[in-house]
Design a protein around this motif. Sequence first.
Motif, mmCIF file in Angstrom:
data_model
loop_
_atom_site.group_PDB
_atom_site.id
_atom_site.type_symbol
_atom_site.label_atom_id
_atom_site.label_comp_id
_atom_site.label_asym_id
_atom_site.label_seq_id
_atom_site.Cartn_x
_atom_site.Cartn_y
_atom_site.Cartn_z
ATOM 1 N N LEU A 49 -4.840 24.687 -22.674
ATOM 2 C CA LEU A 49 -6.233 24.848 -22.022
ATOM 3 C C LEU A 49 -6.839 25.798 -22.603
ATOM 4 C CD1 LEU A 49 -4.845 23.676 -18.420
ATOM 5 C CD2 LEU A 49 -5.769 22.212 -19.936
ATOM 6 N N CYS A 50 -8.125 25.589 -22.636
ATOM 7 C CA CYS A 50 -9.155 26.446 -22.942
ATOM 8 C C CYS A 50 -9.134 27.523 -21.796
ATOM 9 C CB CYS A 50 -10.443 26.006 -23.163
ATOM 10 S SG CYS A 50 -11.669 27.459 -23.864
ATOM 11 N N SER A 51 -9.201 28.988 -22.237
ATOM 12 C CA SER A 51 -9.276 30.136 -21.436
ATOM 13 C C SER A 51 -10.674 30.517 -20.850
ATOM 14 C CB SER A 51 -8.718 31.439 -21.961
ATOM 15 O OG SER A 51 -9.739 31.722 -23.156
ATOM 16 N N HIS A 52 -11.679 29.574 -21.301
ATOM 17 C CA HIS A 52 -13.208 29.627 -20.665
ATOM 18 C C HIS A 52 -13.250 28.821 -19.489
ATOM 19 C CE1 HIS A 52 -17.551 28.531 -21.196
ATOM 20 N NE2 HIS A 52 -17.477 30.144 -20.668
ATOM 21 N N GLN A 53 -13.240 27.656 -19.629
ATOM 22 C CA GLN A 53 -13.402 26.627 -18.438
ATOM 23 C C GLN A 53 -12.186 25.624 -18.664
ATOM 24 O OE1 GLN A 53 -17.400 25.357 -17.939
ATOM 25 N NE2 GLN A 53 -18.019 27.536 -17.553
ATOM 26 N N TYR A 54 -12.250 24.402 -17.967
ATOM 27 C CA TYR A 54 -11.525 23.516 -18.052
ATOM 28 C C TYR A 54 -11.579 22.649 -19.434
ATOM 29 C CZ TYR A 54 -7.683 20.180 -17.590
ATOM 30 O OH TYR A 54 -6.585 19.346 -17.500
ATOM 31 N N ALA A 55 -10.737 22.833 -20.410
ATOM 32 C CA ALA A 55 -10.943 21.698 -21.649
ATOM 33 C C ALA A 55 -9.826 21.702 -22.311
ATOM 34 C CB ALA A 55 -11.911 22.201 -22.534
ATOM 35 N N MET A 68 -10.502 24.998 -32.115
ATOM 36 C CA MET A 68 -11.769 24.972 -31.786
ATOM 37 C C MET A 68 -11.690 24.285 -30.203
ATOM 38 S SD MET A 68 -13.457 26.735 -34.007
ATOM 39 C CE MET A 68 -15.034 26.748 -33.073
ATOM 40 N N CYS A 69 -12.505 24.955 -29.517
ATOM 41 C CA CYS A 69 -12.435 24.202 -28.068
ATOM 42 C C CYS A 69 -13.590 23.048 -28.200
ATOM 43 C CB CYS A 69 -12.751 25.107 -26.942
ATOM 44 S SG CYS A 69 -13.315 24.220 -25.473
ATOM 45 N N PRO A 70 -13.202 21.846 -27.498
ATOM 46 C CA PRO A 70 -14.294 20.497 -27.785
ATOM 47 C C PRO A 70 -15.379 20.849 -26.820
ATOM 48 C CG PRO A 70 -12.230 19.940 -26.481
ATOM 49 C CD PRO A 70 -11.981 21.507 -27.184
ATOM 50 N N LEU A 71 -15.279 21.805 -25.830
ATOM 51 C CA LEU A 71 -16.331 21.723 -24.984
ATOM 52 C C LEU A 71 -17.577 22.747 -25.154
ATOM 53 C CD1 LEU A 71 -16.974 20.390 -22.425
ATOM 54 C CD2 LEU A 71 -15.870 22.287 -20.971
ATOM 55 N N HIS A 72 -17.202 24.091 -25.457
ATOM 56 C CA HIS A 72 -18.313 24.942 -25.785
ATOM 57 C C HIS A 72 -18.014 25.458 -27.091
ATOM 58 C CE1 HIS A 72 -18.024 25.011 -21.125
ATOM 59 N NE2 HIS A 72 -19.323 24.439 -21.601
ATOM 60 N N ASN A 73 -17.222 25.197 -27.899
ATOM 61 C CA ASN A 73 -16.840 25.984 -29.268
ATOM 62 C C ASN A 73 -16.215 27.117 -29.431
ATOM 63 O OD1 ASN A 73 -17.068 23.972 -31.051
ATOM 64 N ND2 ASN A 73 -19.343 24.031 -31.133
ATOM 65 N N SER A 74 -15.577 27.766 -28.324
ATOM 66 C CA SER A 74 -14.808 28.932 -28.339
ATOM 67 C C SER A 74 -13.594 28.423 -29.531
ATOM 68 C CB SER A 74 -13.995 29.352 -27.166
ATOM 69 O OG SER A 74 -14.912 29.720 -26.395
ATOM 70 N N GLY A 75 -13.315 29.593 -30.233
ATOM 71 C CA GLY A 75 -12.109 29.466 -31.152
ATOM 72 C C GLY A 75 -11.072 30.524 -30.972
ATOM 73 N N LEU A 86 -16.859 33.213 -29.252
ATOM 74 C CA LEU A 86 -17.260 33.231 -27.781
ATOM 75 C C LEU A 86 -17.503 31.589 -27.403
ATOM 76 C CD1 LEU A 86 -19.640 36.304 -27.698
ATOM 77 C CD2 LEU A 86 -17.398 36.059 -26.538
ATOM 78 N N PRO A 87 -17.738 31.367 -26.382
ATOM 79 C CA PRO A 87 -17.942 32.002 -25.215
ATOM 80 C C PRO A 87 -16.463 32.616 -24.549
ATOM 81 C CG PRO A 87 -18.183 29.843 -24.610
ATOM 82 C CD PRO A 87 -17.987 29.716 -25.946
ATOM 83 N N ALA A 88 -15.356 32.069 -24.946
ATOM 84 C CA ALA A 88 -13.833 32.453 -24.362
ATOM 85 C C ALA A 88 -13.861 34.038 -24.804
ATOM 86 C CB ALA A 88 -12.913 31.728 -24.701
HETATM 87 S S1 FES Z 1 -14.130 25.285 -21.958
HETATM 88 FE FE1 FES Z 1 -13.779 25.849 -23.719
HETATM 89 S S2 FES Z 1 -15.171 27.204 -24.486
HETATM 90 FE FE2 FES Z 1 -15.855 26.528 -22.691
#
Ligand code: FES
Length: 114
Positions: A49-55, A68-75, A86-88
């Motif tokens: 799970l991404c540490s930014h939001q739920y993905a 890479m996160c599929p939601l907002h492209n954090s790496g 960023l954004p994570a």
């Molecule tokens: S939920 Fe992964 S970058 Fe936002």
Amino acid sequence: MATGSGQEGFVDVAAAADVYDDEPYGVKVNGQRVVLCKVDGQLYAVGGLCSHQYAELDEGELRGCVLMCPLHNSGFDVRTGQAIQLPATQPIPTYAVRVENGRVLVSLHPVTPG
Ligand code: FES
């Protein structure tokens, strides 16, 4: 509760032959989402799970050592769990991995907490 340290506390999650270079492979470990990542033949396991939001990171792309996160492209660097794009800003957990008799074993608990 198992400690998951040392040689104990590993769980069989996949056939090694089913995990391909550069293709994130989602599994469950101790009820938690975990992603196996194979980079140049080396296996890594990180929290799913991404540490930014739920993905769910097994839906993301693996670019070299970066998942890479599929939601907002954090790496996230799959070797360390560190957020490197960023954004994570917070890391994701990492797990110990080993291969025995063609099976991938992952530690029940993270070795770095994320
Ligand atoms: S939920 Fe992964 S970058 Fe936002």
